[in-house]
Design a protein around this motif. Structure first.
Motif, mmCIF file in Angstrom:
data_model
loop_
_atom_site.group_PDB
_atom_site.id
_atom_site.type_symbol
_atom_site.label_atom_id
_atom_site.label_comp_id
_atom_site.label_asym_id
_atom_site.label_seq_id
_atom_site.Cartn_x
_atom_site.Cartn_y
_atom_site.Cartn_z
ATOM 1 N N LYS A 1 0.846 -1.210 0.000
ATOM 2 C CA LYS A 1 0.000 0.000 0.000
ATOM 3 C C LYS A 1 0.874 1.250 0.000
ATOM 4 O O LYS A 1 0.552 2.247 -0.655
ATOM 5 N N THR B 1 -3.941 2.111 -1.741
ATOM 6 C CA THR B 1 -3.493 2.591 -0.433
ATOM 7 C C THR B 1 -4.578 2.475 0.631
ATOM 8 O O THR B 1 -4.286 2.279 1.801
ATOM 9 N N ALA C 1 1.172 4.168 -2.882
ATOM 10 C CA ALA C 1 1.025 5.614 -2.635
ATOM 11 C C ALA C 1 2.193 6.370 -3.268
ATOM 12 O O ALA C 1 2.003 7.409 -3.914
#
Ligand SMILES: Nc1ncnc2c1ncn2[C@@H]1O[C@H](COP(=O)(O)OP(=O)(O)O)[C@@H](O)[C@H]1O
Ligand SMILES: N[C@@H](CCC(=O)OP(=O)(O)O)C(=O)O
Length: 369
Positions: A78, A140, A82
């Motif tokens: 995640k 994310t 991002a």
């Protein structure tokens, strides 16, 4: 050579680009393979064809920023997504001299009809203003319960939301083969698929690269979703410039899954192919659904309630023997329906009917043949 691409018959298309084309070495983004895809998008737009881009690659693009980490950890992935998403968007932006828009979605945004229609409206507004939507899953913030999980299926959901005429899935391989050619050297390319049946699924294996998710299996699932909305679906090799020249000439450079002749109605399609059942309502094996009646099922029909769901969520209606009957919106929560299922009281049926809505809403899609 300038072609009149309108002859291809496309008004609006969705192009999905796999991670291997964006960050082939998990070492940041590379425009090496994106140039010919970007050129294709530019030429389509110049011919009046509206384009939505679904781009994977945020995890693969962000991976090089993380050292000595457990690559299998969801939290790390995640964080990679991002960091990689902005690099991926910047890479696409450099290739275009028109505006792009970042659209990050989770399954929660698509399985709720109001939010699905809101996504549809946003895509339409972007396209009407000549802005290129670049869609990815919002990795994310996703959890197992909230995610689509792969961008093949996401691109098919986006294609149906956008009312696209064609979905082009650009991968690291020429199309669907009779078996994974990385594992079976005798495998041959299938140029046309008229009907997606278990035999087609049996040929499609998972991903074998470091960066891909889902392999051919999720591409066939995506094709099944798209063709039933009337969307011709191509799986093509995005590494090769020739792929895009062939597409621009109206040809098929890979595998073409042909759209079904009578597409499903949009709302039924959404219920079958975009929503996920959040629970199950189980009825007896002898149950026959009264499709013309206000009450698809009555409290007496209910044998068991499985899973936790809220009022308004979609559930699977099935028999005890496992036969699937329908996907349908429940007017009540699992908590209340568990109580109803436990009652041995015929009056409840009438009370529920007289004082409130039927158990299931009239919004359903039949899964039985
Ligand atoms: N029958 C098949 N035909 C072609 N490729 C297959 C097949 N079964 C499995 N695959 C695998 O699917 C891969 C493509 O999917 P994937 O790695 O997820 O790529 P992408 O990042 O483009 O989504 C191929 O490289 C191949 O390893
Ligand atoms: N959303 C993820 C991509 C997931 C995915 O399906 O990847 P791929 O199989 O390469 O299309 C990302 O941006 O890394």
């Amino acid at each position: 050579m300038q072609q009149n691409l309108k002859n291809i018959g496309w008004k609006r298309i969705v192009i999905k680009v796999g991670s291997a084309l964006i960050a082939p070495h998990r070492d940041g983004c590379s425009s090496q393979y994106l140039l010919s895809i970007a050129n294709f998008i530019v030429r389509c737009r110049a011919s009046g064809i509206q384009v939505v881009l679904v781009s994977s690659g945020s995890v693969a693009a962000g991976a090089h920023l993380f050292n000595n980490v457990d690559n299998s950890s969801m939290t790390v992935k995640k964080a990679m997504a991002a960091a990689g998403q902005s690099e991926m968007m910047a890479t696409w932006d450099r290739l275009f001299d028109f505006n792009t828009a970042q659209v990050l979605l989770t399954h929660a945004d698509l399985r709720n009809r109001d939010r699905f229609e809101s996504v549809r409206d946003t895509l339409t507004a972007l396209l009407q203003n000549d802005i290129l939507p670049i869609v990815n899953e919002n990795d994310t913030v996703t959890t197992d319960k909230l995610k689509v999980g792969d961008n093949d299926n996401l691109s098919a959901m986006v294609a149906s939301a956008a009312y696209a005429d064609a979905l082009i899935i650009c991968s690291d391989i020429d199309g669907l083969y009779t078996a994974n050619p990385h594992e079976d050297k005798s495998a041959t390319l299938i140029p046309d698929v008229m009907r997606i049946d278990p035999e087609i699924y049996a040929m499609a294996g998972g991903a074998t690269s470091d960066v891909g998710t889902g392999g051919m299996k999720t591409k066939v699932q995506a094709a099944e979703k798209a063709v039933s909305h009337g969307i011709n679906t191509y799986i093509v090799n995005g590494f090769s410039e020739a792929t895009f020249n062939t597409l621009l000439q109206g040809g098929n450079p890979g595998t073409l899954f042909h759209a079904i002749e009578t597409p499903m109605q949009d709302q039924s399609h959404w219920m079958k192919h975009t929503t996920k059942a959040q629970g199950e309502l189980v009825v007896e094996d002898t149950f026959a659904m009264q499709k013309q009646s206000d009450d698809l099922i009555t409290p007496q029909d209910l044998v068991n309630v499985i899973g936790d769901f809220s009022a308004g969520e979609v559930v699977l209606l099935r028999k005890e023997n496992g036969d699937k009957l329908a996907k349908v919106k429940s007017n009540y929560s699992s908590c209340l329906l568990n109580f109803v299922a436990e009652q041995d009281n015929d009056d409840l049926s009438e009370k529920l009917h007289d004082s409130a809505a039927p158990i299931l809403s009239e919004q359903y899609v039949s899964l039985s043949n």
